[in-house]
Design an enzyme around this catalytic site. Sequence first.
Site, short mmCIF file in Angstrom:
data_model
loop_
_atom_site.label_atom_id
_atom_site.label_comp_id
_atom_site.label_asym_id
_atom_site.label_seq_id
_atom_site.Cartn_x
_atom_site.Cartn_y
_atom_site.Cartn_z
N ASP A 167 0.70 -1.33 0.10
CA ASP A 167 -0.05 -0.14 -0.13
C ASP A 167 0.93 1.41 0.02
O ASP A 167 2.01 1.37 0.10
CB ASP A 167 -0.95 0.11 1.15
CG ASP A 167 -0.10 -0.37 2.55
OD1 ASP A 167 0.82 -0.73 2.51
OD2 ASP A 167 -0.71 -0.05 3.49
N CYS A 292 9.29 -21.73 11.44
CA CYS A 292 9.85 -21.46 12.97
C CYS A 292 9.91 -22.72 13.38
O CYS A 292 10.96 -23.12 14.32
CB CYS A 292 8.97 -20.41 13.62
SG CYS A 292 7.30 -21.16 13.60
N THR A 293 9.00 -23.66 13.28
CA THR A 293 9.05 -24.97 13.97
C THR A 293 10.16 -25.94 13.61
O THR A 293 10.87 -26.61 14.19
CB THR A 293 7.65 -25.79 13.66
OG1 THR A 293 6.83 -24.94 14.09
CG2 THR A 293 7.77 -27.07 14.08
N THR A 322 -1.96 -17.38 15.07
CA THR A 322 -0.96 -16.40 14.22
C THR A 322 -2.00 -15.53 13.55
O THR A 322 -3.32 -15.74 13.53
CB THR A 322 -0.34 -17.24 13.28
OG1 THR A 322 -1.12 -17.93 12.43
CG2 THR A 322 0.47 -18.18 13.93
N ASN A 323 -1.78 -14.55 12.84
CA ASN A 323 -2.49 -13.58 12.14
C ASN A 323 -3.26 -14.19 11.05
O ASN A 323 -4.36 -13.63 10.63
CB ASN A 323 -1.71 -12.49 11.29
CG ASN A 323 -2.46 -11.34 11.13
OD1 ASN A 323 -3.09 -10.89 11.86
ND2 ASN A 323 -2.12 -10.88 9.64
N ARG A 337 -9.80 -23.24 11.56
CA ARG A 337 -9.09 -22.02 11.64
C ARG A 337 -10.01 -20.86 11.77
O ARG A 337 -9.41 -19.91 12.20
CB ARG A 337 -7.86 -21.79 10.61
CG ARG A 337 -6.73 -22.82 10.92
CD ARG A 337 -5.62 -22.28 10.11
NE ARG A 337 -4.35 -23.49 10.12
CZ ARG A 337 -3.27 -23.15 9.47
NH1 ARG A 337 -3.07 -21.91 9.15
NH2 ARG A 337 -2.34 -24.15 9.58
N THR A 350 0.34 -29.42 10.22
CA THR A 350 1.60 -28.67 10.00
C THR A 350 2.53 -29.48 9.13
O THR A 350 2.49 -30.73 9.36
CB THR A 350 2.51 -28.35 11.46
OG1 THR A 350 3.77 -27.95 11.31
CG2 THR A 350 2.58 -29.70 12.14
N GLY A 351 3.60 -28.94 8.30
CA GLY A 351 4.32 -29.61 7.45
C GLY A 351 5.52 -29.94 8.09
O GLY A 351 6.66 -30.21 7.50
#
Length: 482
Positions: A167, A292-293, A322-323, A337, A350-351
């Site tokens: 933006d 992160c994981t 999370t967002n 979710r 989660t992968g």
Amino acid sequence: MLHRTSFDLEIKSYKEQQNAAVNLIQIISHLWYNRSIELVLFREQLIDETVDSIISLLRKNTTLTNSGPTIFDLLRVANILEKADLPPARIDIGKLAAKAQAYMNSNDGLSAFIHNELEGIEAYQELKPRDVVLYGFGRIGRLLARELINKSGAGQQLRLRAIVTRDANDPKSLQKRAALLKSDSIHGEFKADIYPDPEKNALIINGTTVRFISARQPEDIDYTLYDIHNALIIDNTGVFRDEEALARHLKSKGAAEVLLTAPGKGVPNIVYGVNETSVNLSLYDLYSAASCTTNAIAPVLSVLVQAIGIEKGHIETIHSYTNDQNLVDNMHKKSRRGRAAALNMVITETGAGNAVAKVLPVLNGRLTSNAIRVPVPNGSLAILNLELSVPTSLEEITRLLRNSSLSYRLAEQIKFSDNDELVSSDIIGTTAAAIVDGPSTIVSADGKNVILYVWYDNEYGYSHQVMRLARHIAGVRRYTYY
């Protein structure tokens, strides 16, 4: 004569320690801001720390490492380092002082020991700084901006030159971005001098100009117009995740390499400290810092793979919301979710299990994984339930992981905690990728199964891993002594 009580003597003793810490802080600041030499204490950051926090850090870590340097020993070592002709470096003054205990009574002997201990540092020439552009300014983008600014030192490594947003960056938007960078509900205030410069479309941060560039597509940008050249682009938007999409950044003039802060397809996925040396940087210009994981569990798994062997296992992550999730119940493309993130525990996929195999190929097909999003804004936990190749014991697992947290190879990635009162809010702000919860480790009676609890700050710890990898890719990794 004034009679001194034991209480008076305690006050006098602590004041002497505080005075030594004051002098130490002066040397730490001088070395960092003027010479890009960073002193750390048993891997813990010292820049901008207070007198009492340094004394506390020393006490806690000497207990953990069974080493006995005092604050006065640290000051003696720091005085010698300040006088030495050293290139940019990161030196663990705690470990150096611990190894130098036998030489503390002789300044010449201590100086000679330190010179020999840092053998090879002369080979590190003056670093050629690299320009960095942050593509995106969300949670990870702002933490990376903080880290880039905090670690700019004398400007000899990575230089934050610009931030790209989708933006417009009008005066009101710049003011809001300055406020978001300055204040964070989780990580607290960013102690930097920040103010907007609408004429330049920039924020002035600690006296340096960071441009804000508005662009809908990566290839629309000409970074050279802002005097940015050979830049490392750190994409933290999560929009461009495969090789073709990430390569669009390279069509921008002034861009040289791209680092994605998410798992990537068709590009090397790297967890710094685990597999960065296996990737030939001359063959690539697109990279992924994984998730992160993955950054939390891969270092711990690599220790066990090398020392014992892993037959199979399951990874369950207890992850902060999370967002991507909804604040209140609403539609969402993924199952569950859509429910209010701060009110529900949410099972999701989660992968991480498959992602680890990209970093540690020996584990391909051996791990399953799942995740539960929980109502905390930051701070996560991975539970590793592993079947080992050979029997072991609780003592051996503890020894392996404790020693790995102190070794050169994984000292930045693994932190070992023996605190049996540790909870998720305690690990916020930890720079390590993984915090092993020692008291929670379980080993089965036959020694073939182990359950490990690994905490991680999924924002702050991960951002530091991204920075470590960025310095490696950019070729500005300093001499490091751990």
